[in-house]
Design a protein around this motif. Structure first.
Motif, PDB file in Angstrom:
ATOM      1  N   CYS A  13      41.019 -52.930  38.099  1.00  0.00           N
ATOM      2  CA  CYS A  13      40.005 -51.914  37.807  1.00  0.00           C
ATOM      3  C   CYS A  13      38.607 -52.409  38.163  1.00  0.00           C
ATOM      4  O   CYS A  13      37.797 -51.662  38.739  1.00  0.00           O
ATOM      5  N   PRO A  34      37.439 -45.800  37.797  1.00  0.00           N
ATOM      6  CA  PRO A  34      38.797 -45.519  37.318  1.00  0.00           C
ATOM      7  C   PRO A  34      38.827 -44.415  36.267  1.00  0.00           C
ATOM      8  O   PRO A  34      38.028 -44.420  35.331  1.00  0.00           O
ATOM      9  N   ASP A  87      42.128 -38.580  37.806  1.00  0.00           N
ATOM     10  CA  ASP A  87      42.912 -39.524  38.596  1.00  0.00           C
ATOM     11  C   ASP A  87      42.515 -40.940  38.201  1.00  0.00           C
ATOM     12  O   ASP A  87      41.357 -41.208  37.884  1.00  0.00           O
ATOM     13  N   LEU A  88      43.472 -41.854  38.276  1.00  0.00           N
ATOM     14  CA  LEU A  88      43.169 -43.231  37.912  1.00  0.00           C
ATOM     15  C   LEU A  88      42.315 -43.896  38.976  1.00  0.00           C
ATOM     16  O   LEU A  88      41.282 -44.500  38.678  1.00  0.00           O
ATOM     17  N   ARG A 148      42.575 -43.438  46.366  1.00  0.00           N
ATOM     18  CA  ARG A 148      43.614 -44.173  47.085  1.00  0.00           C
ATOM     19  C   ARG A 148      43.043 -45.289  47.967  1.00  0.00           C
ATOM     20  O   ARG A 148      43.527 -46.422  47.941  1.00  0.00           O
ATOM     21  N   LEU A 192      50.877 -48.069  43.170  1.00  0.00           N
ATOM     22  CA  LEU A 192      49.741 -47.202  42.877  1.00  0.00           C
ATOM     23  C   LEU A 192      50.204 -45.786  42.522  1.00  0.00           C
ATOM     24  O   LEU A 192      49.636 -45.148  41.629  1.00  0.00           O
ATOM     25  N   ALA A 193      51.232 -45.304  43.200  1.00  0.00           N
ATOM     26  CA  ALA A 193      51.773 -43.981  42.863  1.00  0.00           C
ATOM     27  C   ALA A 193      52.344 -43.978  41.452  1.00  0.00           C
ATOM     28  O   ALA A 193      52.166 -43.011  40.695  1.00  0.00           O
ATOM     29  N   GLU A 198      49.466 -43.908  38.920  1.00  0.00           N
ATOM     30  CA  GLU A 198      48.879 -42.572  38.802  1.00  0.00           C
ATOM     31  C   GLU A 198      49.753 -41.664  37.943  1.00  0.00           C
ATOM     32  O   GLU A 198      49.251 -40.914  37.096  1.00  0.00           O
ATOM     33  N   GLU A 199      51.058 -41.726  38.162  1.00  0.00           N
ATOM     34  CA  GLU A 199      51.972 -40.880  37.406  1.00  0.00           C
ATOM     35  C   GLU A 199      51.935 -41.216  35.922  1.00  0.00           C
ATOM     36  O   GLU A 199      51.890 -40.320  35.063  1.00  0.00           O
ATOM     37  N   PHE A 235      49.501 -42.738  34.264  1.00  0.00           N
ATOM     38  CA  PHE A 235      48.195 -42.408  33.699  1.00  0.00           C
ATOM     39  C   PHE A 235      48.091 -40.908  33.440  1.00  0.00           C
ATOM     40  O   PHE A 235      47.559 -40.480  32.403  1.00  0.00           O
ATOM     41  N   ALA A 236      48.595 -40.111  34.354  1.00  0.00           N
ATOM     42  CA  ALA A 236      48.590 -38.660  34.154  1.00  0.00           C
ATOM     43  C   ALA A 236      49.377 -38.275  32.908  1.00  0.00           C
ATOM     44  O   ALA A 236      48.984 -37.361  32.166  1.00  0.00           O
TER      45      ALA A 236
END
Length: 373
Positions: A157, A167, A172-173, A176, A352-353, A356-357, A359-360
């Protein structure tokens, strides 16, 4: 007559000043402190601890879970508004604002810390100013990174912040491009670290840096004034186009809902945050004050071998982590994922994907009245 019990973390910075000041509070009240490990401080469920203790030393990302379970009292219920305003004006960087959620303050900032760089003066004569400068030290085997526990994710971060990202902004975290670049940097910086250093928490890294001497430089590690010396120097992390990236840490003292604080206990807390104590008692008992007056005091800085002046600009611009329900377990899971990418066990894009998932999912589960950054 009441005996109050507090919980802090087991390091001189976390316990010495609190224990030295505790005891008889007057009026028949007393205070004693128990301790937990750094790992417990970073990840223990706050709602469980709040049922056993009157005072909790915590980090601001715990606030989401604490508020979800109504575990702690707002500071405005305990102190007059003019006192709260005075503390807010006097705090260094975001060391107090990080404990403000939904318009209320939930902890008193006893200790201020953020990620900074650390170097052995004999091995690295000047601190790298840029990430390219830091990478130049890797081939010499001098660089270690802080990857244990939650710190792999926190380091990522901070690098993202230095590359211009924020971040968690917009839900979104990471962006990209910045995230891929940051993960690549963290991987390269970690590629030739001394064996076993990847499993060390910040205290372990600094101990090894001081005592063994095979680590010359750590680009991002939480600053500990206790290690600042003629041998070890702290400073700003590497920057990208002059932008410093760092993630605020430190500790705050929260009053739990189980506690009925007396005037004597509140007076004791007020004393700990007074400018006099922050510039004198706290530093003289291995503490790391939160008052800007202490960080800018030439005598305090000189006694700390320049720690405060060398890291002031970093803490003043530090990023505040999300304070939402479920963030603490997410932070642990996220760090495990980052370590997989750094070790080469998984592709950076896939990690990273996944981040993101997850964190969402945390944001989707959070209450509407919580802050996300």
């Amino acid at each position: 007559m009441t005996e109050y019990v507090g919980l802090t973390w087991d390091h001189p910075r976390g316990r010495d000043a609190l224990e030295a000041a505790a005891g008889d509070l007057g009026g028949g009240d007393s205070l004693r402190w128990e301790v937990q490990s750094l790992e417990g401080f970073e990840s223990a469920p706050i709602e469980e601890l709040s049922r056993r203790y009157d005072l909790l030393v915590l980090d601001h990302p715990h606030l989401g879970d604490a508020l979800e379970h109504d575990s702690i009292r707002p500071i405005e219920e305990l102190f007059p508004p003019e006192q709260v305003t005075e503390w807010e004006r006097g705090a260094v960087g975001p060391s107090i604002s990080s404990y403000r959620v939904s318009g209320r303050l939930w902890a008193l900032p006893l200790d201020a810390a953020t990620q900074v760089s650390a170097r052995r003066r004999d091995l690295v004569l000047e601190a790298p100013a840029t990430w390219d400068d830091a990478l130049a030290l890797v081939d010499r085997g001098l660089v270690a990174t802080s990857l244990a526990g939650p710190h792999a994710f926190l380091s990522l971060c901070s690098i993202v912040v230095s590359l211009g990202g924020v971040p968690g902004a917009g839900g979104d975290l990471f962006g990209r491009e910045a995230a891929l670049r940051a993960l690549e940097l963290l991987t390269r910086l970690s590629s030739r670290a001394p064996e076993g250093s990847d499993g060390l928490n910040p205290i372990g890294l600094l101990d090894r840096m001081r005592d063994v001497g095979d680590i010359g430089y750590v680009p991002l590690v939480y600053g500990y004034v206790n290690y600042s010396s003629r041998a070890l120097a702290f400073g700003a992390p590497p920057a990208q186009e002059g932008r410093i990236g760092s993630t605020i840490g430190g500790t705050g003292i929260a009053v739990t809902r189980r506690s009925e604080p007396s005037r004597a206990l509140l007076a004791h807390l007020r004393m700990l945050l007074s400018e006099e104590a922050q510039r004198g008692f706290i530093p003289s008992h291995a503490g790391q004050p939160s008052a800007r007056a202490a960080w800018t005091d030439p005598a305090v800085d000189a006694a700390a071998h320049g720690f405060y002046s060398a890291t002031l600009s970093t803490i003043e611009s530090a990023w505040i982590r999300p304070r939402v329900t479920g963030y603490i377990p997410f932070q642990s899971e996220a760090s495990a994922l980052v370590r997989q990418a750094v070790s080469g066990a998984r592709r950076a894009e896939d990690v990273l994907a996944d981040l993101e998932e997850r964190f969402a999912s945390v944001l989707a589960a959070a209450s509407d009245n919580e802050e996300y950054a």
